[in-house]
Write a protein that holds these residues in place. Structure first.
Motif, PDB file in Angstrom:
ATOM      1  N   GLN A 170      17.984   4.398  -8.522  1.00  0.00           N
ATOM      2  CA  GLN A 170      17.574   5.513  -7.660  1.00  0.00           C
ATOM      3  C   GLN A 170      17.321   6.786  -8.455  1.00  0.00           C
ATOM      4  O   GLN A 170      16.492   7.609  -8.055  1.00  0.00           O
ATOM      5  N   ARG A 171      18.005   6.940  -9.580  1.00  0.00           N
ATOM      6  CA  ARG A 171      17.835   8.176 -10.366  1.00  0.00           C
ATOM      7  C   ARG A 171      16.432   8.242 -10.958  1.00  0.00           C
ATOM      8  O   ARG A 171      15.890   7.249 -11.443  1.00  0.00           O
ATOM      9  N   SER A 172      15.870   9.445 -10.929  1.00  0.00           N
ATOM     10  CA  SER A 172      14.519   9.664 -11.430  1.00  0.00           C
ATOM     11  C   SER A 172      14.446  11.055 -12.052  1.00  0.00           C
ATOM     12  O   SER A 172      15.162  11.963 -11.616  1.00  0.00           O
ATOM     13  N   PRO A 173      13.599  11.234 -13.075  1.00  0.00           N
ATOM     14  CA  PRO A 173      13.486  12.578 -13.671  1.00  0.00           C
ATOM     15  C   PRO A 173      13.030  13.630 -12.679  1.00  0.00           C
ATOM     16  O   PRO A 173      13.405  14.803 -12.797  1.00  0.00           O
ATOM     17  N   ALA A 174      12.225  13.251 -11.714  1.00  0.00           N
ATOM     18  CA  ALA A 174      11.732  14.213 -10.717  1.00  0.00           C
ATOM     19  C   ALA A 174      12.706  14.275  -9.544  1.00  0.00           C
ATOM     20  O   ALA A 174      13.719  14.965  -9.591  1.00  0.00           O
ATOM     21  N   ALA A 175      12.402  13.568  -8.482  1.00  0.00           N
ATOM     22  CA  ALA A 175      13.261  13.510  -7.301  1.00  0.00           C
ATOM     23  C   ALA A 175      13.832  12.107  -7.184  1.00  0.00           C
ATOM     24  O   ALA A 175      13.215  11.140  -7.635  1.00  0.00           O
ATOM     25  N   PRO A 176      15.015  11.947  -6.592  1.00  0.00           N
ATOM     26  CA  PRO A 176      15.600  10.604  -6.454  1.00  0.00           C
ATOM     27  C   PRO A 176      14.680   9.688  -5.654  1.00  0.00           C
ATOM     28  O   PRO A 176      14.014  10.111  -4.706  1.00  0.00           O
ATOM     29  N   ARG A 177      14.627   8.430  -6.045  1.00  0.00           N
ATOM     30  CA  ARG A 177      13.822   7.446  -5.314  1.00  0.00           C
ATOM     31  C   ARG A 177      14.491   7.160  -3.974  1.00  0.00           C
ATOM     32  O   ARG A 177      15.692   6.883  -3.922  1.00  0.00           O
ATOM     33  N   ASP A 178      13.715   7.223  -2.902  1.00  0.00           N
ATOM     34  CA  ASP A 178      14.273   7.036  -1.567  1.00  0.00           C
ATOM     35  C   ASP A 178      13.435   6.087  -0.713  1.00  0.00           C
ATOM     36  O   ASP A 178      13.590   6.027   0.498  1.00  0.00           O
TER      37      ASP A 178
ATOM     38  N   ARG B 138       8.771   7.787  -6.363  1.00  0.00           N
ATOM     39  CA  ARG B 138       9.877   7.781  -5.411  1.00  0.00           C
ATOM     40  C   ARG B 138      10.122   6.405  -4.817  1.00  0.00           C
ATOM     41  O   ARG B 138      10.816   6.274  -3.804  1.00  0.00           O
ATOM     42  N   SER B 139       9.565   5.339  -5.450  1.00  0.00           N
ATOM     43  CA  SER B 139       9.589   4.012  -4.847  1.00  0.00           C
ATOM     44  C   SER B 139      10.362   3.036  -5.723  1.00  0.00           C
ATOM     45  O   SER B 139      10.364   3.121  -6.950  1.00  0.00           O
ATOM     46  N   LEU B 140      11.012   2.078  -5.044  1.00  0.00           N
ATOM     47  CA  LEU B 140      11.739   0.975  -5.672  1.00  0.00           C
ATOM     48  C   LEU B 140      11.203  -0.326  -5.099  1.00  0.00           C
ATOM     49  O   LEU B 140      11.041  -0.460  -3.888  1.00  0.00           O
ATOM     50  N   LEU B 141      10.919  -1.300  -5.982  1.00  0.00           N
ATOM     51  CA  LEU B 141      10.465  -2.630  -5.580  1.00  0.00           C
ATOM     52  C   LEU B 141      11.573  -3.628  -5.896  1.00  0.00           C
ATOM     53  O   LEU B 141      12.011  -3.726  -7.042  1.00  0.00           O
ATOM     54  N   VAL B 142      12.040  -4.351  -4.879  1.00  0.00           N
ATOM     55  CA  VAL B 142      13.104  -5.345  -5.027  1.00  0.00           C
ATOM     56  C   VAL B 142      12.532  -6.701  -4.648  1.00  0.00           C
ATOM     57  O   VAL B 142      11.948  -6.861  -3.573  1.00  0.00           O
ATOM     58  N   VAL B 143      12.710  -7.702  -5.535  1.00  0.00           N
ATOM     59  CA  VAL B 143      12.257  -9.068  -5.281  1.00  0.00           C
ATOM     60  C   VAL B 143      13.414 -10.007  -5.586  1.00  0.00           C
ATOM     61  O   VAL B 143      13.845 -10.112  -6.739  1.00  0.00           O
ATOM     62  N   PHE B 144      13.925 -10.680  -4.556  1.00  0.00           N
ATOM     63  CA  PHE B 144      15.000 -11.660  -4.692  1.00  0.00           C
ATOM     64  C   PHE B 144      14.444 -13.045  -4.367  1.00  0.00           C
ATOM     65  O   PHE B 144      13.640 -13.209  -3.443  1.00  0.00           O
TER      66      PHE B 144
ATOM     67  N   ARG C 202       0.831  -1.206   0.000  1.00  0.00           N
ATOM     68  CA  ARG C 202       0.000   0.000   0.000  1.00  0.00           C
ATOM     69  C   ARG C 202       0.867   1.258   0.000  1.00  0.00           C
ATOM     70  O   ARG C 202       0.520   2.256  -0.647  1.00  0.00           O
ATOM     71  N   GLU C 203       1.997   1.219   0.695  1.00  0.00           N
ATOM     72  CA  GLU C 203       2.880   2.385   0.728  1.00  0.00           C
ATOM     73  C   GLU C 203       3.524   2.643  -0.622  1.00  0.00           C
ATOM     74  O   GLU C 203       3.942   3.774  -0.902  1.00  0.00           O
ATOM     75  N   LEU C 204       3.637   1.595  -1.471  1.00  0.00           N
ATOM     76  CA  LEU C 204       4.192   1.808  -2.808  1.00  0.00           C
ATOM     77  C   LEU C 204       3.275   2.688  -3.648  1.00  0.00           C
ATOM     78  O   LEU C 204       3.735   3.531  -4.425  1.00  0.00           O
ATOM     79  N   THR C 205       1.970   2.485  -3.506  1.00  0.00           N
ATOM     80  CA  THR C 205       1.016   3.234  -4.323  1.00  0.00           C
ATOM     81  C   THR C 205       0.912   4.696  -3.916  1.00  0.00           C
ATOM     82  O   THR C 205       0.389   5.505  -4.676  1.00  0.00           O
ATOM     83  N   GLU C 206       1.394   5.050  -2.726  1.00  0.00           N
ATOM     84  CA  GLU C 206       1.286   6.441  -2.272  1.00  0.00           C
ATOM     85  C   GLU C 206       2.180   7.373  -3.090  1.00  0.00           C
ATOM     86  O   GLU C 206       1.819   8.522  -3.332  1.00  0.00           O
ATOM     87  N   SER C 207       3.346   6.876  -3.499  1.00  0.00           N
ATOM     88  CA  SER C 207       4.255   7.702  -4.282  1.00  0.00           C
ATOM     89  C   SER C 207       5.108   6.806  -5.169  1.00  0.00           C
ATOM     90  O   SER C 207       6.257   6.504  -4.847  1.00  0.00           O
ATOM     91  N   PRO C 208       4.559   6.351  -6.320  1.00  0.00           N
ATOM     92  CA  PRO C 208       5.322   5.448  -7.191  1.00  0.00           C
ATOM     93  C   PRO C 208       6.605   6.072  -7.724  1.00  0.00           C
ATOM     94  O   PRO C 208       7.605   5.378  -7.906  1.00  0.00           O
TER      95      PRO C 208
END
Length: 469
Positions: free
Chosen positions: A250-258, A67-73, A59-65
């Motif tokens: 992490q690089r993004s056209p807007a703000a860095p993903r954090d 600025r978000s990174l999804l990692v699946v190992f 749910r927190e991913l959808t709040e600000s896509p």
């Protein structure tokens, strides 16, 4: 029929079969704690250093896509749930999110439906181990070779300070990617493995990635690239590659993903602040080093007549005060010598030396030797048995081979059943227990078959090979 025209129906069949495998309940996350070498402490510390904040749920991913990174190992079944929670993985990425998936296991349908890529879950090994560049000469650890002019150039090896050559990224029992090029978005191929691919090519696809909409995607066929045993080595490029991946994602056209939602074998991990080892305090000088320093200090004070000047300044010319001062100095001197004798350093013979303690921390054997001992302890040599069987079928197809044998019907039946059993072992999708006694018998059967092939008693005709995408 052209290969591209057949890619779509083959991929559809693969998706239908894969959906049937995952139709049941999702596998429960394993509670077994892996050893440190198989953990991802170094990679999680890297994310912490780059100021990524761990998230607790989708749910927190959808709040600000953006600025978000999804990692699946490892296990990829969480992608099926995220596909619904995020309104589609492709939609999440196109809105500005970043996705990193790395696994050597059979992937779920979400990757194929969203990005036209899947991991087949089968281990790929070099075609010619003696001629293929591998990490420390280990055939199960091939180097991921970068594709020329690939963008982004994440796998391009860089020469680091103190190194004569640029080390490549080392994999560990990797799998391969199945790519459906007819379905957009077509992610560029970034790296390959020098192994026989499922489509008959000499190179197997290992990693794809690139920009999709406003976001970024990186999909790899091995998550062991990021474990401690592979990243904390001075003679490969895995740690430098991990830094480049984190920086690029992490690089993004807007703000860095954090913000990052991190799955490891289906479990959400939030422990990124891995503590570093404390710096030990400076060593205390030994008495042999302290005595000369004290002597030099006292000699300098005597040369400058510092003690007499302090006494005269404190007590003046009065004789009584001088006597009291001398008595006090004498008492303090005796007290100091007594205390110094009580607190002198004594070596504890029962305490082991630092060199002995450090020697006890060294590993007793290499990683491969430890794995071999563990397999023998568990009495399960399935991997070695499958490798032994695969040596008989270097250009294995999807259909069993045809066996022609000389002799009566009993000999033909014997050789046919033996070849069929070895072929099924070489193409087994799931591991089966092979005890040490069974492995010895299997090795004898393989040698018997090799002898029959050499003298012409048995001939093997290859089956029809499918044209996989």
């Amino acid at each position: 029929m052209r290969r591209r025209a057949r890619a779509l129906p083959v991929a559809v069949c693969w998706l239908l079969g894969l959906a049937a495998n995952f139709a049941g309940a999702q596998p429960a996350p394993t509670a077994a704690k892996p050893r440190f070498g198989e953990g991802t402490h170094a990679f999680r510390r890297l994310l912490f250093d780059r100021q990524f904040r761990p998230l607790a749920n989708s749910r927190e991913l959808t709040e600000s896509p953006t600025r978000s990174l999804l990692v699946v190992f490892g296990h990829t079944w969480p992608l099926e749930q995220l596909e619904g929670d995020l309104g589609g993985l492709a939609s999440f990425v196109k809105q500005g999110g970043a996705l990193l998936v790395a696994t050597d296991r059979l992937s779920t349908p979400a990757l194929m439906t969203s990005f036209g890529v899947a991991v087949d879950g089968e281990v790929v090994l070099p075609n010619l181990p003696a001629l293929t560049p591998t990490y420390r000469g280990l055939p199960e650890c091939p180097f991921a070779l970068p594709v020329r002019n690939a963008s982004p150039p994440l796998f391009q090896a860089r020469t680091l300070p103190g190194q004569q050559s640029a080390p490549f990224v080392a994999a560990n029992l990797p799998s391969q990617l199945i790519r459906l090029r007819t379905q957009p978005p077509a992610l560029p191929l970034l790296a390959v493995l020098p192994a026989l691919a499922s489509d008959g090519r000499s190179m197997a696809a290992f990693a794809v990635g690139g920009d999709v909409g406003a976001g970024r995607v990186l999909i790899m066929a091995d998550h062991s690239v990021f474990i401690n045993d592979m990243m904390l080595q001075p003679d490969n490029g895995n740690i430098d590659f991990a830094y480049r991946c984190a920086e690029w994602l992490q690089r993004s056209p807007a703000a860095p993903r954090d913000r990052v939602l991190y799955y490891e074998d289906g479990v959400i991990r939030r422990d990124f602040d891995i503590p570093l080892k404390d710096v030990p305090p400076p060593p205390i000088p030994s008495p042999e080093e302290l005595v000369p320093i004290i002597d030099q200090t006292l000699h300098g004070l005597e040369e400058e007549n510092a003690f007499n000047d302090m006494l005269l300044h404190a007590v003046g010319e009065d004789v009584l005060w001088k006597a009291l001062a001398v008595a006090a100095c004498a008492a303090l001197s005796v007290y100091g010598f007594v205390r110094l004798g009580l607190f002198r350093h004594r070596h504890d013979a029962a305490t082991p030396t630092l060199a002995k303690l450090l020697g006890q921390q060294e590993p007793v054997a290499s990683l491969i030797d430890q794995r071999t001992v563990e397999l023998l302890r568990e009495d399960n040599l399935w991997e070695a048995a499958r490798a032994l069987a695969r040596d008989l079928f270097p250009a294995a197809g999807a259909a069993p081979p045809t066996v022609q044998a000389r002799g009566g019907w009993w000999q033909r039946r014997h050789w046919g059943r033996l070849v069929g059993r070895l072929w099924r072992l070489a193409h087994a999708a799931r591991p089966a227990r092979v005890s040490t006694r069974r492995f010895v018998a299997l090795a004898a059967e393989v040698n018997q078959l090799r002898t029959a092939l050499a003298d012409g008693t048995v001939r093997i005709t290859r089956g029809t090979t499918s044209d996989a995408p």
